[in-house]
Write an enzyme that holds these catalytic residues in place. Structure first.
Site, short mmCIF file in Angstrom:
data_model
loop_
_atom_site.label_atom_id
_atom_site.label_comp_id
_atom_site.label_asym_id
_atom_site.label_seq_id
_atom_site.Cartn_x
_atom_site.Cartn_y
_atom_site.Cartn_z
N GLN A 177 -9.13 -7.06 -10.93
CA GLN A 177 -9.82 -5.89 -10.36
C GLN A 177 -9.37 -4.61 -11.05
OE1 GLN A 177 -10.49 -5.24 -5.94
NE2 GLN A 177 -8.83 -3.77 -6.29
N ASP A 203 -4.06 -7.53 -7.69
CA ASP A 203 -5.46 -7.71 -8.06
C ASP A 203 -5.62 -7.24 -9.51
OD1 ASP A 203 -6.76 -8.46 -5.39
OD2 ASP A 203 -5.62 -6.67 -4.88
N HIS A 261 0.83 -1.21 0.00
CA HIS A 261 0.00 0.00 0.00
C HIS A 261 0.87 1.26 0.00
CE1 HIS A 261 -3.00 -2.84 1.98
NE2 HIS A 261 -3.66 -2.39 0.93
#
Length: 282
Positions: free
Chosen positions: A155, A152, A37
Protein backbone atom coordinates in the site's frame (compact mmCIF):
# COMPACT_ATOMS: atom_id res chain seq x y z
CA UNK A 1 -8.07 18.22 20.83
CA UNK A 2 -10.22 19.19 17.86
CA UNK A 3 -12.54 16.65 16.25
CA UNK A 4 -13.76 17.85 12.85
CA UNK A 5 -16.44 16.07 10.82
CA UNK A 6 -16.92 18.38 7.85
CA UNK A 7 -14.31 19.02 5.18
CA UNK A 8 -15.18 22.71 4.91
CA UNK A 9 -14.28 23.19 8.57
CA UNK A 10 -11.02 21.29 8.16
CA UNK A 11 -10.15 23.24 5.00
CA UNK A 12 -10.63 26.52 6.89
CA UNK A 13 -8.31 25.35 9.66
CA UNK A 14 -5.69 24.13 7.17
CA UNK A 15 -5.80 27.44 5.29
CA UNK A 16 -5.10 29.35 8.51
CA UNK A 17 -1.99 27.25 9.16
CA UNK A 18 -0.85 27.42 5.54
CA UNK A 19 -1.14 31.21 5.63
CA UNK A 20 1.08 31.17 8.70
CA UNK A 21 3.59 29.06 6.70
CA UNK A 22 3.13 26.10 9.04
CA UNK A 23 3.72 22.56 7.74
CA UNK A 24 0.91 19.99 7.76
CA UNK A 25 1.47 16.33 8.57
CA UNK A 26 -1.19 13.74 7.80
CA UNK A 27 -1.79 10.27 9.24
CA UNK A 28 -4.71 8.52 7.51
CA UNK A 29 -6.27 5.68 9.53
CA UNK A 30 -9.40 3.56 9.65
CA UNK A 31 -9.59 3.88 13.42
CA UNK A 32 -9.31 1.16 16.08
CA UNK A 33 -6.07 2.90 16.91
CA UNK A 34 -3.12 1.17 18.57
CA UNK A 35 0.50 1.89 19.42
CA UNK A 36 1.49 1.51 15.77
CA UNK A 37 -0.77 4.39 14.79
CA UNK A 38 0.54 6.45 17.68
CA UNK A 39 4.10 5.92 16.46
CA UNK A 40 3.07 7.44 13.11
CA UNK A 41 1.51 10.44 14.84
CA UNK A 42 4.63 10.85 16.95
CA UNK A 43 6.85 10.88 13.86
CA UNK A 44 4.51 13.33 12.15
CA UNK A 45 4.70 15.67 15.14
CA UNK A 46 8.49 15.60 15.00
CA UNK A 47 8.48 16.73 11.39
CA UNK A 48 5.42 18.99 11.09
CA UNK A 49 3.77 21.93 12.84
CA UNK A 50 0.21 20.57 12.68
CA UNK A 51 -0.80 16.91 12.50
CA UNK A 52 -4.15 15.78 11.14
CA UNK A 53 -5.26 12.20 11.86
CA UNK A 54 -8.18 10.97 9.78
CA UNK A 55 -10.46 8.24 11.13
CA UNK A 56 -12.57 6.84 8.32
CA UNK A 57 -13.44 3.22 7.57
CA UNK A 58 -13.27 3.34 3.79
CA UNK A 59 -15.93 1.11 2.20
CA UNK A 60 -14.38 1.01 -1.27
CA UNK A 61 -11.26 -0.89 -0.21
CA UNK A 62 -13.12 -3.91 1.19
CA UNK A 63 -13.67 -6.70 -1.30
CA UNK A 64 -15.52 -8.69 1.39
CA UNK A 65 -18.70 -6.99 2.75
CA UNK A 66 -18.51 -9.13 5.89
CA UNK A 67 -15.01 -7.84 6.60
CA UNK A 68 -16.27 -4.25 6.36
CA UNK A 69 -19.16 -5.02 8.68
CA UNK A 70 -16.90 -6.60 11.29
CA UNK A 71 -14.19 -3.92 11.15
CA UNK A 72 -14.01 -2.31 14.63
CA UNK A 73 -15.53 1.17 14.85
CA UNK A 74 -14.70 2.75 18.21
CA UNK A 75 -14.42 6.48 17.53
CA UNK A 76 -14.89 7.61 21.15
CA UNK A 77 -12.08 5.32 22.31
CA UNK A 78 -9.84 6.48 19.45
CA UNK A 79 -10.45 10.12 20.30
CA UNK A 80 -9.62 9.45 23.94
CA UNK A 81 -6.41 7.66 23.02
CA UNK A 82 -5.20 10.49 20.80
CA UNK A 83 -6.31 13.15 23.27
CA UNK A 84 -4.26 11.50 26.00
CA UNK A 85 -1.10 11.24 23.90
CA UNK A 86 -1.30 14.03 21.31
CA UNK A 87 -3.85 16.64 22.48
CA UNK A 88 -2.57 19.23 20.00
CA UNK A 89 -3.38 17.05 16.97
CA UNK A 90 -6.57 17.36 14.93
CA UNK A 91 -8.93 14.46 14.19
CA UNK A 92 -10.85 14.41 10.93
CA UNK A 93 -13.71 11.92 11.26
CA UNK A 94 -16.00 12.40 8.25
CA UNK A 95 -19.06 10.45 7.19
CA UNK A 96 -19.10 8.42 3.97
CA UNK A 97 -21.31 11.10 2.41
CA UNK A 98 -18.81 13.81 3.38
CA UNK A 99 -16.03 11.90 1.61
CA UNK A 100 -17.86 10.43 -1.40
CA UNK A 101 -21.11 12.30 -1.76
CA UNK A 102 -24.10 10.39 -3.13
CA UNK A 103 -22.06 7.79 -5.03
CA UNK A 104 -19.64 5.58 -3.12
CA UNK A 105 -17.38 4.16 -5.82
CA UNK A 106 -13.72 3.69 -6.68
CA UNK A 107 -11.80 5.34 -9.47
CA UNK A 108 -9.56 3.21 -11.67
CA UNK A 109 -5.81 3.78 -11.49
CA UNK A 110 -2.89 2.44 -13.50
CA UNK A 111 -0.34 1.30 -10.96
CA UNK A 112 1.35 -1.18 -13.26
CA UNK A 113 2.60 -4.32 -11.56
CA UNK A 114 1.96 -2.93 -8.06
CA UNK A 115 -1.76 -3.46 -8.54
CA UNK A 116 -1.47 -7.07 -9.66
CA UNK A 117 0.92 -8.57 -7.14
CA UNK A 118 0.19 -10.13 -3.73
CA UNK A 119 -2.68 -8.16 -2.19
CA UNK A 120 -3.82 -7.17 -5.65
CA UNK A 121 -4.19 -10.83 -6.62
CA UNK A 122 -6.23 -11.75 -3.58
CA UNK A 123 -8.25 -8.58 -2.92
CA UNK A 124 -10.02 -7.47 -6.08
CA UNK A 125 -10.30 -3.69 -6.38
CA UNK A 126 -8.56 -3.11 -3.06
CA UNK A 127 -5.89 -0.70 -4.24
CA UNK A 128 -8.27 1.28 -6.43
CA UNK A 129 -10.36 1.78 -3.28
CA UNK A 130 -7.33 2.78 -1.22
CA UNK A 131 -6.06 5.20 -3.85
CA UNK A 132 -9.51 6.73 -4.34
CA UNK A 133 -9.94 7.66 -0.69
CA UNK A 134 -6.31 8.73 -0.25
CA UNK A 135 -6.57 11.09 -3.23
CA UNK A 136 -9.75 12.60 -1.77
CA UNK A 137 -8.19 12.98 1.68
CA UNK A 138 -5.00 14.48 0.25
CA UNK A 139 -7.11 17.08 -1.56
CA UNK A 140 -8.97 17.92 1.64
CA UNK A 141 -6.02 17.96 4.07
CA UNK A 142 -3.42 19.42 1.66
CA UNK A 143 -0.53 18.00 3.71
CA UNK A 144 3.16 18.59 3.17
CA UNK A 145 3.94 15.10 4.43
CA UNK A 146 1.90 11.92 4.92
CA UNK A 147 2.94 9.03 7.14
CA UNK A 148 2.22 5.34 6.53
CA UNK A 149 3.32 2.17 8.32
CA UNK A 150 5.48 -0.35 6.49
CA UNK A 151 3.25 -3.24 7.61
CA UNK A 152 1.17 -2.36 4.55
CA UNK A 153 4.30 -2.07 2.42
CA UNK A 154 2.55 -2.68 -0.88
CA UNK A 155 0.00 0.00 0.00
CA UNK A 156 2.87 2.37 0.82
CA UNK A 157 4.31 1.83 -2.67
CA UNK A 158 0.89 2.35 -4.23
CA UNK A 159 0.47 5.66 -2.38
CA UNK A 160 3.89 6.82 -3.58
CA UNK A 161 2.85 5.91 -7.13
CA UNK A 162 -0.43 7.78 -6.64
CA UNK A 163 1.46 10.94 -5.70
CA UNK A 164 3.48 10.61 -8.91
CA UNK A 165 0.42 9.97 -11.10
CA UNK A 166 -1.50 12.92 -9.66
CA UNK A 167 1.62 15.13 -9.63
CA UNK A 168 1.07 15.83 -5.94
CA UNK A 169 4.27 17.22 -4.34
CA UNK A 170 3.41 15.66 -0.97
CA UNK A 171 6.24 13.69 0.67
CA UNK A 172 5.20 10.10 1.46
CA UNK A 173 7.05 8.74 4.48
CA UNK A 174 7.18 5.06 5.45
CA UNK A 175 7.59 4.25 9.14
CA UNK A 176 8.83 1.00 10.75
CA UNK A 177 6.39 -1.75 11.70
CA UNK A 178 5.27 -1.61 15.33
CA UNK A 179 5.10 -5.04 16.94
CA UNK A 180 3.54 -6.62 19.98
CA UNK A 181 5.91 -8.24 22.54
CA UNK A 182 5.56 -11.62 20.80
CA UNK A 183 6.50 -10.10 17.41
CA UNK A 184 2.99 -9.95 15.93
CA UNK A 185 2.65 -6.85 13.74
CA UNK A 186 0.25 -4.41 15.37
CA UNK A 187 -3.03 -4.17 13.49
CA UNK A 188 -6.58 -3.09 14.20
CA UNK A 189 -7.62 -6.58 13.13
CA UNK A 190 -5.72 -8.06 16.07
CA UNK A 191 -8.62 -6.92 18.26
CA UNK A 192 -10.74 -9.63 16.65
CA UNK A 193 -8.34 -12.37 17.77
CA UNK A 194 -8.80 -14.32 20.98
CA UNK A 195 -5.83 -14.20 23.40
CA UNK A 196 -4.88 -17.73 22.29
CA UNK A 197 -5.10 -16.79 18.60
CA UNK A 198 -3.08 -13.66 19.23
CA UNK A 199 -0.27 -15.72 20.64
CA UNK A 200 -0.40 -18.26 17.83
CA UNK A 201 -0.32 -15.41 15.28
CA UNK A 202 3.28 -14.69 16.28
CA UNK A 203 4.10 -17.70 14.08
CA UNK A 204 3.96 -15.38 11.06
CA UNK A 205 6.79 -13.23 12.37
CA UNK A 206 8.86 -16.29 13.29
CA UNK A 207 8.60 -17.47 9.68
CA UNK A 208 9.70 -14.06 8.44
CA UNK A 209 12.63 -13.94 10.87
CA UNK A 210 13.87 -17.33 9.70
CA UNK A 211 13.50 -16.26 6.07
CA UNK A 212 15.68 -13.26 6.82
CA UNK A 213 18.25 -15.44 8.58
CA UNK A 214 18.40 -17.80 5.59
CA UNK A 215 18.51 -15.06 2.97
CA UNK A 216 21.90 -14.99 1.27
CA UNK A 217 22.72 -18.59 2.12
CA UNK A 218 19.67 -20.22 0.48
CA UNK A 219 17.85 -19.41 -2.74
CA UNK A 220 14.62 -17.44 -2.70
CA UNK A 221 12.84 -20.49 -4.15
CA UNK A 222 14.09 -22.75 -1.35
CA UNK A 223 13.18 -20.24 1.35
CA UNK A 224 9.71 -19.85 -0.13
CA UNK A 225 9.17 -23.62 -0.31
CA UNK A 226 10.35 -24.01 3.29
CA UNK A 227 8.00 -21.27 4.52
CA UNK A 228 4.99 -22.74 2.72
CA UNK A 229 5.79 -26.20 4.09
CA UNK A 230 5.68 -24.86 7.66
CA UNK A 231 2.01 -24.04 7.25
CA UNK A 232 1.10 -27.52 6.04
CA UNK A 233 2.11 -28.65 9.53
CA UNK A 234 0.09 -25.89 11.26
CA UNK A 235 -3.63 -26.58 11.03
CA UNK A 236 -4.60 -23.48 13.03
CA UNK A 237 -3.26 -20.92 10.54
CA UNK A 238 -4.23 -20.93 6.86
CA UNK A 239 -1.54 -19.46 4.62
CA UNK A 240 -2.76 -17.35 1.72
CA UNK A 241 0.66 -16.48 0.31
CA UNK A 242 4.33 -16.23 1.15
CA UNK A 243 6.48 -14.43 -1.41
CA UNK A 244 9.93 -12.93 -1.71
CA UNK A 245 9.73 -9.88 -3.93
CA UNK A 246 11.87 -7.09 -5.35
CA UNK A 247 10.90 -3.97 -3.36
CA UNK A 248 10.83 -1.79 -6.50
CA UNK A 249 8.58 -3.96 -8.65
CA UNK A 250 6.95 -6.13 -5.95
CA UNK A 251 7.24 -9.04 -8.37
CA UNK A 252 7.95 -12.41 -6.84
CA UNK A 253 11.50 -13.65 -7.34
CA UNK A 254 13.08 -17.08 -7.18
CA UNK A 255 16.59 -15.92 -8.02
CA UNK A 256 18.33 -13.25 -5.96
CA UNK A 257 20.25 -10.64 -7.93
CA UNK A 258 23.02 -8.43 -6.62
CA UNK A 259 22.22 -4.75 -6.25
CA UNK A 260 18.53 -5.33 -5.60
CA UNK A 261 16.61 -5.14 -2.34
CA UNK A 262 14.10 -7.77 -1.32
CA UNK A 263 11.34 -8.30 1.21
CA UNK A 264 9.44 -11.35 2.33
CA UNK A 265 5.66 -10.90 2.41
CA UNK A 266 3.06 -13.06 4.11
CA UNK A 267 -0.71 -13.18 4.41
CA UNK A 268 -2.64 -15.74 6.44
CA UNK A 269 -5.94 -16.41 8.17
CA UNK A 270 -6.40 -17.24 11.82
CA UNK A 271 -10.03 -18.16 12.10
CA UNK A 272 -11.89 -15.45 10.17
CA UNK A 273 -9.19 -12.82 10.67
CA UNK A 274 -6.79 -12.06 7.84
CA UNK A 275 -3.33 -10.82 8.83
CA UNK A 276 -0.42 -9.53 6.74
CA UNK A 277 3.22 -8.86 7.57
CA UNK A 278 6.58 -8.42 5.86
CA UNK A 279 10.27 -8.04 6.60
CA UNK A 280 13.24 -6.50 4.83
CA UNK A 281 15.69 -9.23 3.83
CA UNK A 282 18.69 -7.11 2.83
Amino acid sequence: MQVINQKKDLSALILTHKNAEMSIGFVPTMGALHAGHLSLVQEAQKQCDLVVVSIFVNPTQFDNPSDLEKYPKILDKDVGLLEGSFPESVIFAPSSFEVYGEKIASKQFDFGSFKKEMEGKYRSGHFDGVATVIEILFNIVQPNKAFFGEKDFQQLQVVKKLAQITKNPIEIIGCPIAREPNGLAMSSRNERLTPAQREKASFLYKILQQAKADFGTKSAANITKWAIDQFTENDQIELEYFEIADVKTLKQTEKIQEGKNYRAFIAAYIGQVRLIDNIALN
